[in-house]
Design a protein around this motif. Sequence first.
Motif, mmCIF file in Angstrom:
data_model
loop_
_atom_site.group_PDB
_atom_site.id
_atom_site.type_symbol
_atom_site.label_atom_id
_atom_site.label_comp_id
_atom_site.label_asym_id
_atom_site.label_seq_id
_atom_site.Cartn_x
_atom_site.Cartn_y
_atom_site.Cartn_z
ATOM 1 N N MET A 1 7.164 10.600 -2.718
ATOM 2 C CA MET A 1 6.935 9.335 -3.197
ATOM 3 C C MET A 1 8.155 8.542 -3.933
ATOM 4 O O MET A 1 8.359 7.680 -3.869
ATOM 5 C CB MET A 1 6.222 9.689 -4.694
ATOM 6 C CG MET A 1 5.609 8.538 -5.333
ATOM 7 S SD MET A 1 4.333 7.646 -4.477
ATOM 8 C CE MET A 1 4.182 6.050 -5.455
ATOM 9 N N ARG A 2 9.178 9.297 -4.360
ATOM 10 C CA ARG A 2 10.532 8.700 -4.664
ATOM 11 C C ARG A 2 11.058 8.141 -3.471
ATOM 12 O O ARG A 2 11.666 7.055 -3.587
ATOM 13 C CB ARG A 2 11.366 9.957 -5.184
ATOM 14 C CG ARG A 2 12.352 9.475 -6.327
ATOM 15 C CD ARG A 2 13.259 10.904 -6.601
ATOM 16 N NE ARG A 2 14.496 10.419 -6.892
ATOM 17 C CZ ARG A 2 14.851 10.104 -8.086
ATOM 18 N NH1 ARG A 2 14.131 10.068 -9.005
ATOM 19 N NH2 ARG A 2 16.243 9.753 -8.304
ATOM 20 N N GLY A 3 11.168 8.930 -2.449
ATOM 21 C CA GLY A 3 11.781 8.525 -1.147
ATOM 22 C C GLY A 3 11.030 7.099 -0.445
ATOM 23 O O GLY A 3 11.629 6.110 -0.246
ATOM 24 N N ARG A 4 9.670 6.893 -0.839
ATOM 25 C CA ARG A 4 8.821 5.789 -0.473
ATOM 26 C C ARG A 4 9.296 4.729 -1.221
ATOM 27 O O ARG A 4 9.573 3.656 -0.770
ATOM 28 C CB ARG A 4 7.502 6.049 -0.456
ATOM 29 C CG ARG A 4 6.467 5.096 0.249
ATOM 30 C CD ARG A 4 5.234 5.665 -0.324
ATOM 31 N NE ARG A 4 4.176 4.467 0.122
ATOM 32 C CZ ARG A 4 3.868 3.834 1.252
ATOM 33 N NH1 ARG A 4 4.325 4.543 2.132
ATOM 34 N NH2 ARG A 4 2.925 3.103 1.331
ATOM 35 N N LEU A 5 9.503 4.860 -2.534
ATOM 36 C CA LEU A 5 9.975 3.880 -3.480
ATOM 37 C C LEU A 5 11.374 3.163 -3.148
ATOM 38 O O LEU A 5 11.562 2.127 -3.039
ATOM 39 C CB LEU A 5 10.004 4.373 -4.838
ATOM 40 C CG LEU A 5 8.638 4.458 -5.707
ATOM 41 C CD1 LEU A 5 8.859 4.929 -6.839
ATOM 42 C CD2 LEU A 5 8.018 2.926 -5.646
ATOM 43 N N TRP A 6 12.254 4.194 -2.634
ATOM 44 C CA TRP A 6 13.445 3.725 -2.254
ATOM 45 C C TRP A 6 13.340 2.880 -1.060
ATOM 46 O O TRP A 6 14.043 1.900 -1.078
ATOM 47 C CB TRP A 6 14.409 4.970 -2.043
ATOM 48 C CG TRP A 6 15.303 5.541 -2.977
ATOM 49 C CD1 TRP A 6 14.956 6.384 -4.130
ATOM 50 C CD2 TRP A 6 16.369 4.486 -3.611
ATOM 51 N NE1 TRP A 6 16.083 6.511 -4.965
ATOM 52 C CE2 TRP A 6 16.718 5.666 -4.887
ATOM 53 C CE3 TRP A 6 17.025 3.500 -3.484
ATOM 54 C CZ2 TRP A 6 17.737 5.036 -5.669
ATOM 55 C CZ3 TRP A 6 18.112 3.059 -4.020
ATOM 56 C CH2 TRP A 6 18.585 3.966 -5.209
ATOM 57 N N SER A 7 12.518 3.425 0.018
ATOM 58 C CA SER A 7 12.309 2.586 1.145
ATOM 59 C C SER A 7 12.013 1.038 0.893
ATOM 60 O O SER A 7 12.487 0.134 1.338
ATOM 61 C CB SER A 7 11.473 3.266 2.241
ATOM 62 O OG SER A 7 11.696 4.748 2.393
ATOM 63 N N ILE A 8 10.978 1.133 -0.029
ATOM 64 C CA ILE A 8 10.522 -0.171 -0.202
ATOM 65 C C ILE A 8 11.435 -1.065 -1.017
ATOM 66 O O ILE A 8 11.533 -2.362 -0.764
ATOM 67 C CB ILE A 8 9.191 -0.172 -1.317
ATOM 68 C CG1 ILE A 8 8.238 0.531 -0.292
ATOM 69 C CG2 ILE A 8 8.807 -1.240 -1.869
ATOM 70 C CD1 ILE A 8 6.755 0.941 -1.204
ATOM 71 N N ALA A 9 12.238 -0.539 -2.022
ATOM 72 C CA ALA A 9 13.188 -1.364 -2.695
ATOM 73 C C ALA A 9 14.442 -1.863 -1.519
ATOM 74 O O ALA A 9 14.697 -2.929 -1.673
ATOM 75 C CB ALA A 9 13.951 -0.460 -3.640
ATOM 76 N N VAL A 10 14.682 -0.984 -0.650
ATOM 77 C CA VAL A 10 15.756 -1.376 0.578
ATOM 78 C C VAL A 10 15.419 -2.524 1.418
ATOM 79 O O VAL A 10 15.967 -3.456 1.452
ATOM 80 C CB VAL A 10 15.912 -0.027 1.355
ATOM 81 C CG1 VAL A 10 16.775 -0.714 2.557
ATOM 82 C CG2 VAL A 10 16.848 0.772 0.236
ATOM 83 N N VAL A 11 14.002 -2.575 1.397
ATOM 84 C CA VAL A 11 13.293 -3.378 2.313
ATOM 85 C C VAL A 11 13.512 -4.591 1.545
ATOM 86 O O VAL A 11 13.604 -5.855 2.235
ATOM 87 C CB VAL A 11 11.866 -3.019 3.006
ATOM 88 C CG1 VAL A 11 11.234 -4.379 3.483
ATOM 89 C CG2 VAL A 11 11.948 -1.780 3.930
ATOM 90 N N LEU A 12 12.820 -4.558 0.266
ATOM 91 C CA LEU A 12 12.772 -5.888 -0.486
ATOM 92 C C LEU A 12 14.285 -6.571 -0.543
ATOM 93 O O LEU A 12 14.224 -7.830 -0.619
ATOM 94 C CB LEU A 12 12.263 -5.605 -1.994
ATOM 95 C CG LEU A 12 10.787 -5.626 -2.020
ATOM 96 C CD1 LEU A 12 10.255 -5.058 -3.239
ATOM 97 C CD2 LEU A 12 10.073 -6.873 -2.152
ATOM 98 N N ILE A 13 15.158 -5.496 -0.891
ATOM 99 C CA ILE A 13 16.701 -6.191 -1.206
ATOM 100 C C ILE A 13 16.942 -7.055 0.238
ATOM 101 O O ILE A 13 17.546 -8.024 0.165
ATOM 102 C CB ILE A 13 17.568 -4.972 -1.448
ATOM 103 C CG1 ILE A 13 17.039 -4.644 -2.953
ATOM 104 C CG2 ILE A 13 19.231 -5.429 -1.268
ATOM 105 C CD1 ILE A 13 17.795 -3.288 -3.319
#
Lengths: 349, 261
Positions: free
Chosen positions: B1-13
């Motif tokens: 879940m934490r990894g997924r959030l990070w992925s979404i954050a990176v894509v958003l940035i």
Amino acid sequence: MAFLDLSHLEKSFGATRVVKDFDLSIEKGEFVSFLGPSGCGKTTVLRMVAGFEKPTTGTIRIDGRDVTRLKPNQRNIGMVFQAYALFPNLTVAQNVGFGPKVAGMAKAEIGERVEEMLKLIGLPDLGDRFPWQLSGGQQQRVALARALAVRPQVLLLDEPLSALDAKIRVSLREEIRALQKELGITTIFVTHDQEEALSMSDRVVVMHEGKAAQVGSPFEIYTWPKTRFVASFVGTLNLLEGEVIDAGRMRLDGIEVPVARGLDGRGTGEPVTVALRPEAVSLGLNGSGLAGTVESVAFLGAVVRTRVKLGRQTITLDSFNQTATRPPEPGAPVRLMFGADDLLVLGED
Amino acid sequence: MRGRLWSIAVVLIGALYFFLPLIGMFEFSLRMKRGVYSFEAYRVVLGDPHFQQTFGYSVVLALLTIVLGVLIVVPTAYWIRLRLPSIRPVVEFVTLLPLVIPPIVIVFGYIRIYNTSSWLPLTGSWLGTNLLILFGYATLSLPYMYRAVDTGLRTIDVATLTEAAQSLGAGWGRILATVILPNVFVSVLSGAFLTFAIVIGEYVFAALLNLDTFGPYMVWMGSNRAYEPSALAVIAFAITWACMALIQLLTHFSTFAKARR
């Protein structure tokens, strides 16, 4: 004069001689198979006939015309490849009509030819399909129709069944042979599968290290192999070492056995290699014959393969699986029987 | 879940980094009329006869470059795959050179070799200069065109298809036109669209050869107007993206792509 004549063909790639002084004459309408292991030069000979490889020396004549230096598209030869090689951008009908179109035939004539060919291969309704919409067997049939549509003088088949599964392979090889007979087209078939070569051909050329080791009918090749290589490559075989007693007898592990032919001109005591087909040997539990001990028994369905220790040598024999007779147990003493005709004296490779 | 959030954050940035300037530019291009959003800048640009003339000129140059590129690259890549696979690394290196050598070096080389006092004074005439820029663009597009075509050729059995066609009586021209080219058509189109996108906005060649193409027009517009350059940049982006979308569409819907799937 033969219809297709290959005379003193040689092919070298760099310092490697792949085909060595290859001679073969094929009659019109004959079906000849090139049989041999990988790297024996069979495909190279076929590719030289097709024009894809230029012979280093030698000549190729088709119907009396020297085609050795002609380009592949000038030879009027049909070829079927192992990998089908159908043009993926064209439909089945367009693939079959490709050759006639190149030959400049009229559109209506091409349509008729395509229809005729598709009927011939039993796929009259698949003209609008693309190759990727067909099974492997169907694709190879279309490839055959495409090769035949140009009415070639010679048909070359380069391991056309290798990519197919076992059942389709058997049915397609029967279809190919039937078509070849119906059209009377001179055909060369390259294969490493002895069953295919023996079941389809008028003659078989067994190739070994770039040379024709033996040329003959399937029966001759199987029954009377001339060399140790042919004997071992075609069918399963026992190779037995012994020594000559006289023109009609030899000694096998101290036991005298009669030999019908092949020992003429050999001196007494000379070492000799004989071949014995597994199906030529019969098994008895007592009575006459050579005494041996059962080493192992393998059940292969219709056939039971038994290995029998006979002095220093081991003989494999095949017998039909009969419900009334149970196979012997390993370690059981048995007697082996075979006729003088069954021992084949082999020449050098 | 934490990894997924990070992925979404990176894509958003990443998306913000890429899209924010574009959104800013687009928003600015809509503010030509005081106080309201409008497409006035686009109307002015699209209605400008100079835009139409330079854009049309660049489109023609791009199409000719594509034709020249296909004529050079398809037979070359085909022949190398068929008969000279050993020199493939050398040819790949040569086709990559335009990415390493700046266009300004190439065009100065052209001007030095083909100037009016040389043995082949191409820069001395309208036709010669246009030929020169065409060759230059074909060179610039080589890395993209060659790679696209070579990738397409890798997906088919070039040797066997060629031999099959030869055994049916076809000569080299027919083999290339009816067997090879149709089977690498999607790849050729990919290369073509990339070439189109490069040529449409190219500036260095056109400016130094003194040709009035779309690239110099965009620069002239940028240094003389306020809102129109943003509108032009958005149009240029739209053209490039349309090209990319077309590549994707053609790849997705092509018969051969379906066959491979």
